[in-house]
Write a protein that holds these residues in place. Structure first.
Motif, PDB file in Angstrom:
ATOM      1  N   ILE A 397      -3.118  14.318 -17.042  1.00 49.30           N
ATOM      2  CA  ILE A 397      -3.986  14.357 -15.866  1.00 49.30           C
ATOM      3  C   ILE A 397      -3.679  13.436 -14.735  1.00 49.30           C
ATOM      4  N   ARG A 398      -3.939  13.479 -13.648  1.00 53.83           N
ATOM      5  CA  ARG A 398      -3.684  13.103 -12.183  1.00 53.83           C
ATOM      6  C   ARG A 398      -4.705  12.403 -11.835  1.00 53.83           C
ATOM      7  N   VAL A 399      -4.607  10.990 -11.870  1.00 50.68           N
ATOM      8  CA  VAL A 399      -5.812  10.008 -11.521  1.00 50.68           C
ATOM      9  C   VAL A 399      -5.657   9.531 -10.345  1.00 50.68           C
ATOM     10  N   ILE A 400      -6.875   9.504  -9.430  1.00 50.74           N
ATOM     11  CA  ILE A 400      -6.747   8.924  -8.118  1.00 50.74           C
ATOM     12  C   ILE A 400      -7.266   7.365  -8.255  1.00 50.74           C
ATOM     13  N   ASP A 401      -6.024   6.681  -8.388  1.00 52.19           N
ATOM     14  CA  ASP A 401      -6.539   5.179  -8.377  1.00 52.19           C
ATOM     15  C   ASP A 401      -7.019   4.438  -7.062  1.00 52.19           C
ATOM     16  N   LEU A 402      -8.193   3.696  -7.265  1.00 52.34           N
ATOM     17  CA  LEU A 402      -8.507   2.900  -5.977  1.00 52.34           C
ATOM     18  C   LEU A 402      -7.756   1.454  -6.100  1.00 52.34           C
ATOM     19  N   ASN A 403      -7.892   0.946  -4.814  1.00 49.08           N
ATOM     20  CA  ASN A 403      -7.355  -0.479  -4.654  1.00 49.08           C
ATOM     21  C   ASN A 403      -8.457  -1.233  -3.988  1.00 49.08           C
ATOM     22  N   ALA A 404      -8.763  -2.254  -4.299  1.00 49.68           N
ATOM     23  CA  ALA A 404      -9.961  -3.138  -3.919  1.00 49.68           C
ATOM     24  C   ALA A 404      -9.511  -3.498  -2.701  1.00 49.68           C
ATOM     25  N   HIS A 405     -10.497  -3.511  -1.467  1.00 48.21           N
ATOM     26  CA  HIS A 405     -10.523  -3.839  -0.331  1.00 48.21           C
ATOM     27  C   HIS A 405      -9.691  -3.041   0.509  1.00 48.21           C
ATOM     28  N   LEU A 556     -11.067  11.700   1.995  1.00 46.58           N
ATOM     29  CA  LEU A 556     -10.469  11.617   3.329  1.00 46.58           C
ATOM     30  C   LEU A 556      -8.931  11.968   2.990  1.00 46.58           C
ATOM     31  N   PRO A 557      -8.511  13.097   3.396  1.00 46.40           N
ATOM     32  CA  PRO A 557      -7.067  13.615   3.282  1.00 46.40           C
ATOM     33  C   PRO A 557      -5.995  13.238   4.241  1.00 46.40           C
ATOM     34  N   VAL A 558      -6.361  12.303   5.025  1.00 41.32           N
ATOM     35  CA  VAL A 558      -5.317  11.660   5.813  1.00 41.32           C
ATOM     36  C   VAL A 558      -4.725  10.229   5.637  1.00 41.32           C
ATOM     37  N   ILE A 559      -5.275   9.517   4.365  1.00 40.39           N
ATOM     38  CA  ILE A 559      -4.851   8.181   4.173  1.00 40.39           C
ATOM     39  C   ILE A 559      -3.991   8.487   2.713  1.00 40.39           C
ATOM     40  N   PRO A 560      -2.817   8.041   2.507  1.00 38.20           N
ATOM     41  CA  PRO A 560      -2.293   8.058   1.301  1.00 38.20           C
ATOM     42  C   PRO A 560      -2.972   7.372  -0.007  1.00 38.20           C
ATOM     43  N   SER A 561      -2.743   7.672  -1.087  1.00 40.71           N
ATOM     44  CA  SER A 561      -1.635   8.782  -1.339  1.00 40.71           C
ATOM     45  C   SER A 561      -2.354  10.032  -1.989  1.00 40.71           C
ATOM     46  N   LEU A 562      -3.342   9.856  -2.753  1.00 41.29           N
ATOM     47  CA  LEU A 562      -4.319  11.097  -3.256  1.00 41.29           C
ATOM     48  C   LEU A 562      -5.657  10.889  -2.724  1.00 41.29           C
ATOM     49  N   ARG A 563      -6.062  12.252  -2.493  1.00 41.49           N
ATOM     50  CA  ARG A 563      -7.608  12.462  -2.143  1.00 41.49           C
ATOM     51  C   ARG A 563      -8.067  13.462  -2.999  1.00 41.49           C
ATOM     52  N   LEU A 564      -9.581  13.707  -2.931  1.00 41.30           N
ATOM     53  CA  LEU A 564     -10.140  14.620  -3.435  1.00 41.30           C
ATOM     54  C   LEU A 564     -11.222  15.246  -2.832  1.00 41.30           C
ATOM     55  N   ASN A 565     -11.076  16.664  -2.101  1.00 41.47           N
ATOM     56  CA  ASN A 565     -11.979  17.407  -1.294  1.00 41.47           C
ATOM     57  C   ASN A 565     -12.194  18.383  -2.079  1.00 41.47           C
TER      58      ASN A 565
END
Length: 582
Positions: A397-405, A556-565
């Motif tokens: 699976i491909r996970v969209i990992d968040l980064n704090a702040h 939001l699909p304009v900020i790297p690297s992965l998004r979900l819409n």
């Protein structure tokens, strides 16, 4: 506010008549000499007539106090405050903000030109100045699904309004560098009208940056480190230092608070929730934090006042000097910057943390009202609709990992797991939950499905109709039943936030204005929002992750690297849809 130079102003400046108001013995932040000078500030007909020794019909002693220009937020989306603009004004005027430059692309993505009309009309009688940048990307890219589409022809009529200063953040850097004809038309119309173009290009560098800046895009608020900002500065861009609720870039950009960078540096919030506005402040909070990190106070104040006025061509704003609007913040000292009084056009507008003005809201036409207050067109969802219907057989699976702040995300590839069969791929031990995006504008039935990492949620589900920038319905959760439950409450409320556990809604906050803003008072919105955040802390989401603001940017699909819409998982760098399970 537009001012006329009058005989009264000139007579006051020359000492031939008393000023309407004199602020006596003030320590004045001079943004031109970058120094403190002590003197009287003479105010007549809403403008500063002179600095020196003056008499006034009304005089106020400012001995020991500091005075600076009213703060200007160079880039904000008023919708992200989750309250109506008049409530936003009540929050920020006491913190010294007398002008904002807003990009209404949140509401434009929901309601198109009618959304912009709504915001222009709503703000026209406010005490603080509200200037606009016309949304450039509605939708943000061809890989997004918004409620409206604004093309170059839609822009032109709005440039007849003097409050519309230019074209807002050009997020589609890929389209710019591909010389997309529609994008070039928008830029050229803006330049023909002698307006400016704002930028939005995280991590863009080298020749791609050259290509982007060659399209006359003059600013950027997406820099997360000094090296990126310095390269963009060297290519002629003004750098907006962003410190909002989700994205906090000040500390990473502290090296820019020195020559030559300070001349083209602005302070902005971009997106800020009610709790932060009420407790921390607005632009004053960024100045305060900068000073605490060793920045020269006058340089920080100048970045939050004159520099923004200079960039946007607000010739009467941003300085305490003759011929400038009497927009003034009074504070106690250069370290703590506690705002004591705020004057707008020479009149006391806020004092000791309390807004003293009330703004009436103009009547809206029926067409605008229907579009704004009835923006949800989606049937209730079932848990079965949220499953991966194509039953992918892949083991990864491909996970969209968040980064704090930060708004930037990372990609994580891991083995497929199962959470008691409730939501395929969920593994709370590995900090992986399911995330869903449901199209809500036109009832297309499109549902994007993926996996979110480093969100911290251990149980239940979180839903929001604030899903940048298309503002479809975004839900993260540990099981499909709770995801559906939270989503359906938001649908029933025609927008807002909801959290659910064990098939029941635990709390919600309706946002009936386009699914983005509440009709409730600021304090009540703050109370309900903070109560929900407290519950979500108990459910595992850590302090460094804002449960709602952070989630709202995942689509939001304009900020790297992965998004979900609503189209699925978006590989932003390669501008394509990719598989969540493979």
């Amino acid at each position: 506010m537009k001012h006329t130079i009058t005989k009264n102003i000139i007579d006051t400046a020359n000492g031939r008549q008393k000023a309407d108001l004199v602020l006596k013995n003030a320590n004045i932040v001079n943004v031109f000499t970058e120094s403190i000078e002590t003197g009287d500030i003479a105010i007549t007909d809403g403008m500063i007539a002179g600095i020196g020794n003056y008499e006034g019909i009304t005089e106020k002693d400012m001995t020991g106090k500091y005075v600076c220009p009213g703060f200007i937020d160079g880039h904000i989306h008023l919708e992200s405050s989750m309250v109506a603009p008049t409530e936003f004004e009540k929050a920020v005027l006491p913190h010294g903000t007398t002008a904002v430059i807003t990009d209404p692309h949140e509401i434009a993505n929901v309601a198109g030109s009618l959304g912009v009309d709504f915001m222009l009309k709503y703000t026209e009688n406010m005490t603080m100045d509200v200037f606009f940048m016309f949304p450039s990307c509605v939708p943000s890219t061809d890989l997004d699904e918004a409620g409206a589409c604004l093309n170059a022809a839609d822009i032109t009529p709005f440039y007849d309004d003097p409050r519309v200063l230019g074209l807002a953040e050009m997020m589609n850097s890929f389209g710019v560098n591909q010389a997309d004809p529609e994008i070039l038309d928008k830029i050229n119309i803006t330049l023909d009208k002698n307006r400016i173009v704002d930028g939005h290009a995280p991590l863009l560098s080298s020749k791609e940056l050259n290509g982007y800046v060659s399209a006359a895009i003059r600013s950027d608020h997406e820099c997360s480190n000094a090296e990126e900002a310095m390269e963009k500065f060297a290519r002629g861009q003004w750098i907006m230092v962003r410190e909002g609720t989700a994205a906090k870039n000040l500390e990473g950009l502290l090296p820019l608070f020195r020559a030559p960078y300070t001349q083209r540096l602005m302070l902005v919030t971009d997106d800020k929730h009610p709790c932060d506005l009420l407790r921390d402040g607005h632009i004053d909070a960024i100045v305060r934090k900068a000073v605490q990190n060793g920045v020269d106070p006058i340089a920080a104040i100048k970045a939050g006042t004159f520099n923004a006025a200079n960039y946007f061509g607000l010739k009467n704003n941003g300085a305490v000097a003759p011929g400038y609007s009497a927009d003034i913040a009074v504070f106690d000292n250069l370290s703590d910057l506690n705002i004591l009084e705020v004057y707008k056009d020479g009149k006391l507008a806020a004092q000791n943390g309390r807004c003293l003005v009330e703004t009436s809201v103009p009547e809206m036409g029926q067409e605008i009202t229907d579009r704004i207050y009835h923006s949800f067109h989606i049937a209730p969802v079932t848990p079965e609709q949220l499953q991966f219907s194509d039953k992918p057989s892949g083991s990864k699976i491909r996970v969209i990992d968040l980064n704090a702040h930060e708004l930037l995300t990372s990609e994580r590839i891991t083995d497929k797991t199962c959470f008691d069969g409730c939501a395929e791929g969920v593994n709370t031990a590995e900090d992986i939950v399911k995330i869903i995006a449901l199209e809500r504008h036109k009832n297309t039935g499109h549902i994007g499905k993926g996996f979110l990492g480093r969100y911290g949620l251990k149980q239940g589900a979180v839903a929001t109709s604030v899903g940048h920038d298309s503002h479809n319905l975004v839900v993260a959760g540990t099981n499909d039943a709770d995801i559906a439950c939270a989503a359906n409450r938001v649908i029933a409320n025609e927008g807002g936030l909801a959290i659910a556990l064990n098939g029941k809604v635990v709390a919600d906050l309706p946002l009936p204005i386009a699914g983005l803003m509440s009709t409730l008072p600021l304090e009540e919105v703050d109370e309900r929002l903070e109560a929900m955040k407290a519950i979500l802390r108990d459910w595992g989401i850590p302090e460094q992750i804002d449960p709602f603001m952070t989630l709202s940017f995942v689509s939001l699909p304009v900020i790297p690297s992965l998004r979900l819409n609503t189209y699925g998982v978006i590989d932003v760098n390669n501008h394509k849809v990719v598989d969540a399970i493979f």
